[in-house]
Design a protein around this motif. Structure first.
Motif, PDB file in Angstrom:
ATOM      1  N   GLU A   2       9.441   7.623  14.273  1.00 42.15           N
ATOM      2  CA  GLU A   2       8.921   8.777  13.562  1.00 42.15           C
ATOM      3  C   GLU A   2       7.696   8.373  12.741  1.00 42.15           C
ATOM      4  N   ILE A   3       6.723   9.265  12.722  1.00 41.48           N
ATOM      5  CA  ILE A   3       5.538   9.097  11.871  1.00 41.48           C
ATOM      6  C   ILE A   3       5.495  10.307  10.954  1.00 41.48           C
ATOM      7  N   THR A   4       5.505  10.061   9.653  1.00 35.96           N
ATOM      8  CA  THR A   4       5.577  11.156   8.690  1.00 35.96           C
ATOM      9  C   THR A   4       4.378  11.093   7.751  1.00 35.96           C
ATOM     10  N   LEU A   5       3.643  12.200   7.668  1.00 35.29           N
ATOM     11  CA  LEU A   5       2.488  12.235   6.768  1.00 35.29           C
ATOM     12  C   LEU A   5       2.955  12.713   5.402  1.00 35.29           C
ATOM     13  N   ARG A   6       2.581  11.940   4.362  1.00 39.91           N
ATOM     14  CA  ARG A   6       3.136  12.150   3.035  1.00 39.91           C
ATOM     15  C   ARG A   6       2.047  12.196   1.968  1.00 39.91           C
ATOM     16  N   GLU A   7       2.362  12.907   0.887  1.00 43.59           N
ATOM     17  CA  GLU A   7       1.463  12.865  -0.257  1.00 43.59           C
ATOM     18  C   GLU A   7       1.848  11.698  -1.172  1.00 43.59           C
ATOM     19  N   ARG A   8       3.143  11.436  -1.294  1.00 45.30           N
ATOM     20  CA  ARG A   8       3.632  10.402  -2.219  1.00 45.30           C
ATOM     21  C   ARG A   8       3.989   9.147  -1.422  1.00 45.30           C
ATOM     22  N   PRO A   9       4.016   7.975  -2.085  1.00 47.61           N
ATOM     23  CA  PRO A   9       4.386   6.751  -1.372  1.00 47.61           C
ATOM     24  C   PRO A   9       5.759   6.861  -0.723  1.00 47.61           C
ATOM     25  N   SER A  10       5.946   6.107   0.337  1.00 51.11           N
ATOM     26  CA  SER A  10       7.217   6.092   1.050  1.00 51.11           C
ATOM     27  C   SER A  10       8.346   5.618   0.132  1.00 51.11           C
ATOM     28  N   THR A  11       9.532   6.227   0.310  1.00 52.73           N
ATOM     29  CA  THR A  11      10.696   5.782  -0.446  1.00 52.73           C
ATOM     30  C   THR A  11      11.604   4.895   0.400  1.00 52.73           C
ATOM     31  N   ASN A  12      11.198   4.599   1.636  1.00 49.92           N
ATOM     32  CA  ASN A  12      12.003   3.676   2.436  1.00 49.92           C
ATOM     33  C   ASN A  12      12.177   2.371   1.654  1.00 49.92           C
ATOM     34  N   PRO A  13      13.424   1.842   1.574  1.00 49.81           N
ATOM     35  CA  PRO A  13      13.628   0.661   0.713  1.00 49.81           C
ATOM     36  C   PRO A  13      12.766  -0.537   1.105  1.00 49.81           C
ATOM     37  N   GLN A  37       9.786  -0.442   1.958  1.00 49.62           N
ATOM     38  CA  GLN A  37       8.445  -0.225   1.417  1.00 49.62           C
ATOM     39  C   GLN A  37       8.495  -0.196  -0.113  1.00 49.62           C
ATOM     40  N   ALA A  38       9.515   0.460  -0.662  1.00 55.80           N
ATOM     41  CA  ALA A  38       9.547   0.708  -2.104  1.00 55.80           C
ATOM     42  C   ALA A  38      10.189  -0.429  -2.887  1.00 55.80           C
ATOM     43  N   ARG A  39      11.134  -1.165  -2.241  1.00 51.35           N
ATOM     44  CA  ARG A  39      11.859  -2.213  -2.982  1.00 51.35           C
ATOM     45  C   ARG A  39      11.860  -3.526  -2.210  1.00 51.35           C
ATOM     46  N   LEU A  96       4.766  -8.137  -4.651  1.00 54.68           N
ATOM     47  CA  LEU A  96       4.536  -9.372  -5.392  1.00 54.68           C
ATOM     48  C   LEU A  96       4.713  -9.128  -6.886  1.00 54.68           C
ATOM     49  N   PHE A  97       5.285 -10.141  -7.544  1.00 56.74           N
ATOM     50  CA  PHE A  97       5.520 -10.064  -8.986  1.00 56.74           C
ATOM     51  C   PHE A  97       5.097 -11.371  -9.663  1.00 56.74           C
ATOM     52  N   PRO A  98       4.802 -11.312 -10.957  1.00 60.13           N
ATOM     53  CA  PRO A  98       4.502 -12.545 -11.702  1.00 60.13           C
ATOM     54  C   PRO A  98       5.710 -13.477 -11.691  1.00 60.13           C
ATOM     55  N   PRO A  99       5.488 -14.768 -11.955  1.00 63.36           N
ATOM     56  CA  PRO A  99       6.558 -15.766 -11.808  1.00 63.36           C
ATOM     57  C   PRO A  99       7.751 -15.561 -12.738  1.00 63.36           C
ATOM     58  N   GLY A 145      15.106 -11.168  -9.623  1.00 64.56           N
ATOM     59  CA  GLY A 145      15.854 -10.057  -9.054  1.00 64.56           C
ATOM     60  C   GLY A 145      16.635  -9.278 -10.096  1.00 64.56           C
ATOM     61  N   GLN A 146      16.977  -9.928 -11.213  1.00 67.61           N
ATOM     62  CA  GLN A 146      17.728  -9.259 -12.278  1.00 67.61           C
ATOM     63  C   GLN A 146      16.816  -8.385 -13.143  1.00 67.61           C
ATOM     64  N   THR A 147      15.582  -8.822 -13.342  1.00 65.15           N
ATOM     65  CA  THR A 147      14.707  -8.117 -14.290  1.00 65.15           C
ATOM     66  C   THR A 147      13.686  -7.216 -13.613  1.00 65.15           C
ATOM     67  N   VAL A 148      13.693  -7.219 -12.273  1.00 63.74           N
ATOM     68  CA  VAL A 148      12.584  -6.555 -11.574  1.00 63.74           C
ATOM     69  C   VAL A 148      12.566  -5.035 -11.766  1.00 63.74           C
ATOM     70  N   ASP A 149      11.390  -4.493 -12.002  1.00 67.06           N
ATOM     71  CA  ASP A 149      11.129  -3.063 -11.930  1.00 67.06           C
ATOM     72  C   ASP A 149      10.225  -2.888 -10.715  1.00 67.06           C
ATOM     73  N   TRP A 150      10.832  -2.411  -9.618  1.00 70.96           N
ATOM     74  CA  TRP A 150      10.102  -2.400  -8.348  1.00 70.96           C
ATOM     75  C   TRP A 150       8.830  -1.578  -8.399  1.00 70.96           C
ATOM     76  N   SER A 151       8.824  -0.561  -9.252  1.00 69.47           N
ATOM     77  CA  SER A 151       7.640   0.302  -9.274  1.00 69.47           C
ATOM     78  C   SER A 151       6.415  -0.436  -9.810  1.00 69.47           C
ATOM     79  N   ARG A 152       6.639  -1.592 -10.459  1.00 72.16           N
ATOM     80  CA  ARG A 152       5.508  -2.307 -11.047  1.00 72.16           C
ATOM     81  C   ARG A 152       4.955  -3.412 -10.156  1.00 72.16           C
TER      82      ARG A 152
END
Lengths: 362, 362
Positions: free
Chosen positions: B207-218, B220-222, B226-229, B233-240
């Motif tokens: 499936e190819i889905t055209l979206r306005e907002r970023p994908s919520t597929n895990p 892609q979203a989680r 990349l994160f600072p060192p 996994g305990q402290t991560v805020d995936w949106s950042r």
């Protein structure tokens, strides 16, 4: 006609065409660069445009050619505002010139950079309005100015890939920091291509042409390209150069300035850093021992994804001569090259070696 | 159903899901990687798809939803062939794991990379066929596979920006090196996003889905961020996190391998290098003295703009233990970070520190 900013504090490298930049301390005074502190990069005339009779042409590989007045353009879609840093590909060229001479280019310091809020209509709205043909690969922009390129009178021009042109953040802009564009910054309409070198953000926009082949405008085809260090103006084959598009990671010390004397003890060091689109600055580091150890600076203001950030760090300095070094890391875990000597190229573009400032501590 | 390559020489890290990579010497045997030497990265099942009943769905922000058979897809536009290297974001993770443990991730060596000629229809043809709505920002891909993500059964998925999707080189591919895709590489249809990490090139495309907002597929979203060192996994805020897209500059020694013994005298060192889209590899350098001096390697095969290059250099080695170091420079005059310790991140992505191989010379 050359329009000069009144009582400007800019360093004027050239009068005709006008090329001027702010010194570092001026640059760091405010995060959004006021127009009187914003660098001026021109290749030819600064055209005087009558906004009432102005028309933007859209042509080339389109199903419907258009000629739009400013009012028609503004009514096409809601206005968009994007905070974007413009940086000239020649920023910090003077350090490359100290390695080996570079002829016929402006000896820019580290001030050919500035940040503004740009307001306009997304270029993509214009593309939807003309219906792009399937063969289209490039979107070319031509200016109303007149410039001399190798003895010919030409209009400045540039082009970007169709993919980039579909970004909603590429603007046909008519305002800079909530005011109409001034003549030297592209009145009445300019392109803003966030994330790309300033040369792509064509001022005094006359025409947008959809193309299958790369632009032949000399400022796109025979300028703003990178070459290995052994290539010179005599040996260059322009078709083999790397067209410069994305900005690269860079960090600059704006305070103190080279050669300055500061008092011993805790000293505040300030500057800017910028990164490529999609990979914001993650960390800025300062060294006072030639790169053996690094202190992490505080990022005090930022406006991702297209804007510089401001940083500062306070270090204790002992009396004597001191060299300050700065480098940034981006969120892709990439950092800047150490040595400017490895970056030399005959046009003097894209110097992002560690920035070094020698000061005296008394 | 897990399909295994017969008599494979791949190093299998995991059986379910199947994750396997070639050793370096195998990887360097041919510039286009044969399918039996191509790394296999899966997150769940390898679906068995009946090509006769297969349909690709195009939906979301479109004016016309489509459901296309393979024949309909092939007849939409002329086939395009693109030579592109796929590289997993986790390539060279084992070096990051040696700095500090990384949990729950495959300990990839330097072989999760491969190059093929991909043939298919440009994704952009599909976008033109469904007529994209003006609000569209992202193009999301969903697979037919079934994977376990934090206890939930999900389909693997990913998304790219609409701008990238308009590149004529982003393919809906049905062939790899002139043969139909094999089950483990995405039969009957997969996405190929040249220049991006492998995770964006979704296999078994449903499936190819055209979206306005970023994908919520895990995935892609989680995942693939990349994160600072200091983030875990305990402290991560995936949106950042920084969504990983573009490949970064990298160079690897494939011959000799770590721990190998070679004869003293002139020794041929070989490997691959890869760069981000638009900034091809300009130079590969080898050091045998810890980075004090560098020899320029010969680039012996390349296929820009989306492909790795192969390089080699012959150096005279004296008896004793020896560490080989390699780094590349790109046409933007950028080079790789020196020290893997500065690249550590809790998911173990995007290690492109100077590659170091310790050998014994007898």
């Amino acid at each position: 006609m050359a329009v000069r900013p009144g009582k400007s504090q800019l360093i004027v490298h050239q009068e005709h065409p006008l090329n001027a930049e702010p010194p570092g301390d001026l640059l760091h005074q405010s995060f959004l660069t006021p127009r009187q502190h914003f660098f001026i990069r021109t290749h030819g005339s600064i055209p005087a445009v009558d906004p009432a009779s102005y028309r933007l042409l859209l042509n080339g590989l389109v199903q419907r050619t258009r000629s739009l007045s400013l009012d028609e353009l503004r009514s096409m879609a809601p206005a968009r505002t994007v905070t974007a840093t413009l940086e000239c590909a020649g920023n910090r060229r003077n350090e490359l010139m100290a390695v080996k001479p570079i002829r016929g280019e402006v000896p820019w310091r580290a001030g050919v950079i500035g940040t503004a809020q740009w307001r306009g209509v997304a270029l993509r709205e214009g593309l939807l309005a003309v219906r792009v043909e399937a063969d289209t690969r490039y979107v070319a922009f031509t200016s109303l100015d007149e410039a001399q390129f190798e003895g010919e009178t030409v209009h400045f021009g540039s082009a970007i890939a169709l993919e980039k042109a579909y970004s909603p953040d590429v603007l046909l802009a008519y305002e800079m920091n909530d005011e109409p564009l001034t003549p030297e910054h592209g009145f009445p309409l300019r392109v803003i291509v966030p994330g790309y070198i300033g040369a792509r953000s064509v001022k005094w926009l006359r025409e947008i042409t959809l193309r299958e082949r790369p632009s032949t405008n000399p400022y796109q085809a025979r300028d703003y390209k990178l070459f290995p260090p052994e290539i010179t103006g005599q040996t260059v084959d322009w078709s083999r150069g790397k067209t410069i598009e994305d900005l690269v990671l860079n960090a600059v010390i704006t305070t103190p300035q080279e050669g300055e004397t500061v008092a011993a003890g805790p000293t505040r060091i300030q500057g800017y850093a910028i990164a490529g689109e999609g990979t914001p600055v993650e960390r800025v580091e300062l060294s006072v021992d030639g790169g053996k150890t690094w202190r992490t600076a505080n990022i005090i203001e930022r406006a991702d994804p297209y804007s510089w950030c401001f940083w500062e760090v306070t270090v204790a300095l002992a009396t004597g001569d001191c060299q300050l070094l700065v480098r940034a890391w981006d969120t892709s875990k990439q950092t800047q090259p150490e040595d400017v000597r490895q970056l030399w190229n005959f046009k003097g573009y894209m110097n992002n070696a560690w920035h070094r400032v020698k000061i005296h501590v008394s």
